[in-house]
Design an enzyme around this catalytic site. Sequence first.
Site, PDB file in Angstrom:
ATOM      1  N   GLU A  12      -4.735  18.308   6.392  1.00 13.53           N
ATOM      2  CA  GLU A  12      -3.658  17.645   6.494  1.00 13.53           C
ATOM      3  C   GLU A  12      -2.506  18.233   5.377  1.00 13.53           C
ATOM      4  O   GLU A  12      -2.710  18.987   4.630  1.00 13.53           O
ATOM      5  CB  GLU A  12      -3.821  16.181   6.070  1.00 13.53           C
ATOM      6  CG  GLU A  12      -4.852  15.330   7.195  1.00 13.53           C
ATOM      7  CD  GLU A  12      -5.129  13.812   6.785  1.00 13.53           C
ATOM      8  OE1 GLU A  12      -5.137  13.029   7.372  1.00 13.53           O
ATOM      9  OE2 GLU A  12      -5.124  13.813   5.467  1.00 13.53           O
ATOM     10  N   TRP A  39       0.791  -1.260   0.001  1.00 11.15           N
ATOM     11  CA  TRP A  39       0.109  -0.015   0.195  1.00 11.15           C
ATOM     12  C   TRP A  39       0.778   1.261  -0.064  1.00 11.15           C
ATOM     13  O   TRP A  39       1.788   1.347   0.594  1.00 11.15           O
ATOM     14  CB  TRP A  39      -0.890  -0.048   1.334  1.00 11.15           C
ATOM     15  CG  TRP A  39      -1.617   1.255   1.401  1.00 11.15           C
ATOM     16  CD1 TRP A  39      -0.814   2.309   2.258  1.00 11.15           C
ATOM     17  CD2 TRP A  39      -2.752   1.793   1.060  1.00 11.15           C
ATOM     18  NE1 TRP A  39      -1.640   3.346   2.521  1.00 11.15           N
ATOM     19  CE2 TRP A  39      -2.786   3.014   1.615  1.00 11.15           C
ATOM     20  CE3 TRP A  39      -3.897   1.473   0.529  1.00 11.15           C
ATOM     21  CZ2 TRP A  39      -3.899   4.003   1.448  1.00 11.15           C
ATOM     22  CZ3 TRP A  39      -5.141   1.967   0.352  1.00 11.15           C
ATOM     23  CH2 TRP A  39      -5.125   3.413   0.748  1.00 11.15           C
ATOM     24  N   MET A  40       0.339   2.286  -0.740  1.00  9.09           N
ATOM     25  CA  MET A  40       1.127   3.765  -0.859  1.00  9.09           C
ATOM     26  C   MET A  40      -0.005   4.577  -0.523  1.00  9.09           C
ATOM     27  O   MET A  40      -0.987   4.567  -1.303  1.00  9.09           O
ATOM     28  CB  MET A  40       1.847   3.804  -1.908  1.00  9.09           C
ATOM     29  CG  MET A  40       2.610   5.145  -2.013  1.00  9.09           C
ATOM     30  SD  MET A  40       3.455   5.555  -3.768  1.00  9.09           S
ATOM     31  CE  MET A  40       2.120   5.641  -4.596  1.00  9.09           C
ATOM     32  N   ARG A  90       0.011  16.884  12.859  1.00 12.14           N
ATOM     33  CA  ARG A  90       0.740  15.778  12.181  1.00 12.14           C
ATOM     34  C   ARG A  90       1.377  16.981  10.917  1.00 12.14           C
ATOM     35  O   ARG A  90       0.880  17.928  10.455  1.00 12.14           O
ATOM     36  CB  ARG A  90       0.083  14.956  11.512  1.00 12.14           C
ATOM     37  CG  ARG A  90      -1.224  15.140  10.972  1.00 12.14           C
ATOM     38  CD  ARG A  90      -1.935  13.574  10.676  1.00 12.14           C
ATOM     39  NE  ARG A  90      -3.143  13.555  10.183  1.00 12.14           N
ATOM     40  CZ  ARG A  90      -4.310  13.587  10.933  1.00 12.14           C
ATOM     41  NH1 ARG A  90      -4.282  13.442  12.177  1.00 12.14           N
ATOM     42  NH2 ARG A  90      -5.715  13.681  10.300  1.00 12.14           N
ATOM     43  N   ASP A 117       0.157   9.130   0.980  1.00 10.08           N
ATOM     44  CA  ASP A 117       0.861  10.289   0.707  1.00 10.08           C
ATOM     45  C   ASP A 117       2.245  10.171   0.434  1.00 10.08           C
ATOM     46  O   ASP A 117       3.137   9.728   1.014  1.00 10.08           O
ATOM     47  CB  ASP A 117       0.830  11.226   2.272  1.00 10.08           C
ATOM     48  CG  ASP A 117      -0.360  11.389   2.639  1.00 10.08           C
ATOM     49  OD1 ASP A 117      -1.572  10.806   1.972  1.00 10.08           O
ATOM     50  OD2 ASP A 117      -0.669  12.067   3.733  1.00 10.08           O
ATOM     51  N   TRP A 157      -9.593   8.824  -0.405  1.00  2.37           N
ATOM     52  CA  TRP A 157     -10.017   8.099   0.739  1.00  2.37           C
ATOM     53  C   TRP A 157     -11.153   7.454   0.752  1.00  2.37           C
ATOM     54  O   TRP A 157     -11.606   6.312   1.705  1.00  2.37           O
ATOM     55  CB  TRP A 157      -9.632   9.013   2.006  1.00  2.37           C
ATOM     56  CG  TRP A 157      -8.270   9.034   2.431  1.00  2.37           C
ATOM     57  CD1 TRP A 157      -7.697   9.986   2.554  1.00  2.37           C
ATOM     58  CD2 TRP A 157      -7.568   8.131   2.645  1.00  2.37           C
ATOM     59  NE1 TRP A 157      -6.280   9.767   2.862  1.00  2.37           N
ATOM     60  CE2 TRP A 157      -6.073   8.572   3.165  1.00  2.37           C
ATOM     61  CE3 TRP A 157      -7.619   6.588   3.047  1.00  2.37           C
ATOM     62  CZ2 TRP A 157      -5.058   8.018   3.492  1.00  2.37           C
ATOM     63  CZ3 TRP A 157      -6.456   5.929   3.403  1.00  2.37           C
ATOM     64  CH2 TRP A 157      -5.387   6.579   3.873  1.00  2.37           C
TER      65      TRP A 157
END
Length: 584
Positions: free
Chosen positions: A305, A141-142, A253, A144, A417
């Site tokens: 984000e 999985w990848m 974050r 950001d 998402w």
Amino acid sequence: MRMKKKLLFMIAVLMAMTAEAQVTPMVLGENHAMVKLNQGKRYLLLPVQEKEEIAAIAVVDGTNELVKRLNVKLAVDKVDYFVPLEIHSPLLDITFHGDRRTTGAIKDFVCWKEMRYADEFDVTNRERFRPLYHHTPQYGWMNDPNGMFYKDGVWHLYYQFNPYGSMWENMTWGHSTSRDLLHWQAQPMALEADWLGSIFSGSCITKGNEVVAFYTSAGHHQTQSMATSTDGGLTFKKFEGNPVVTSDKPDFRDPNVFWYEGTKRWIMILAVGQEMQIYSSKDLKDWQYESAFGQEYGCHGGVWECPDLFPLNSQRSTLRSALPLRSAKNSPLGSAASLCEEPSTKWVLLCNINPGGPFGGSATQYFVGQFDGHKFTCESMPKVTKWMDYGKDHYATVSFYNAPDNRRVVLAWMSCWQYANQVPTMQFRSANSIPRDLGLFNYGEETYVSVVPSVEMLAARGEKVKKLTEACEVVIDLKGSTDVELSNAKGEKVIMRYDAQKQTFSMDRTKSGDVSFSEAFSCVTEAPTYGTIKQLRLFIDRCSIEVFDSEGKMAMTNLVFPSLPYNDIKVTNKAKVIIYPYNL
């Protein structure tokens, strides 16, 4: 007789290989087992079944100390694919979280029969939807893009990576490098989880011979950590004083760090709930809070984000037509920005948001204004929202640190998402967008970010062809309102429409191929064009379509999953079509 002996010998060899491949668990309870590992091979290949619940795996060393924890969907009755676990420790302690009443007895799970030892892991592509000229992980999985920087002729791309499955979990920093933004070489994992938590998004800066990474440690709380590399970003040593920035906010974050010459200080911008916070430091270790931005500005439909903050040249005249693309091959960008008058400097703050995008799910918004080393001031009214891309599949956009020729080059995660974990691939999931160069243009009373494909994309063009290929660039010269239809022999199609009167561009993927895996996937996306479009550039690559106004005023990125590649294109209003195959 000789043939019979030879056959019996071959059967014995096969039986020995099979016995070696199998792992015998020590079953300790209805959901608990341990596995002692042989140390003669490099990998233990773990069988994954995506519909199963996560199994928590503790990797334990010879002194019974915990080395690391993994979450893996170990196969119960069917193997979807394998993932490699490097063998450095002798013991795995495994706890299953599925319902044993429906999955059966732990001793009968297929994972024990299919686990095997190996010295190599086959990463040969087994996916028909894997792009040809977009960056993808070799497996797993990848999401950001992280920590991107340019140094000594090499582009470095780190990324959120799960090496133990093709769905989000076990966040580490994967790493790839390139000399041309087109051909990517996989590198070893750069950063793995520790006691402070998983490795979430962040950035890298270059400081002399050092590469310094800043990232979010996502444990019980999210804190900011630092690591340094003295070998060009291949391996990192974590700072013993981590964490370097903390907060009592739950969403805290994605640190993005850069040098600000005006105050001679390093600047860190962080995503904190639904605002961005700015910190400064003289030494990269001790950080001072400066200001916050975001209350009531832009879209607040979801968590903010992956921030980025940087200067760009602004023009005080209205955007004019770009040089014809075919004559701009040797220009830095071939974009409109180079033609406008009286450049000045403005600052752009990228703010990725999930959910809350213009068509649901995740997207990249941005703000234009000024930064004085302490605070960012937006020049637009608070309710003005500006989107960098009007497709469903463009998120977590951030730029390369130290790109050559003062360019601002960005990559995005090419998914959403709402359905990223469900798209119809398994060996890997997700790709990055093509590289894009940013500028600014004026329209009406507002300044907007222009987005054009990076000049490196021109180098991938082959000789012109008459039919679409599964990986190509299509240049379309327009003469007003135009419909563009891509289709295949199965009747699957994507319909794009430029409306010159309404100044809009739309893409309909409702009949594009497989749309069954998510109710949120089938959709029509629409973008403002901020004036007339004279030329479109379409980048088609197996599972994606990226469309740009060649002047940079509009960009739209959407995934597609056709059962056969689109091989036919139809246009209206006498539009002129040129097709360049990409043969990487």
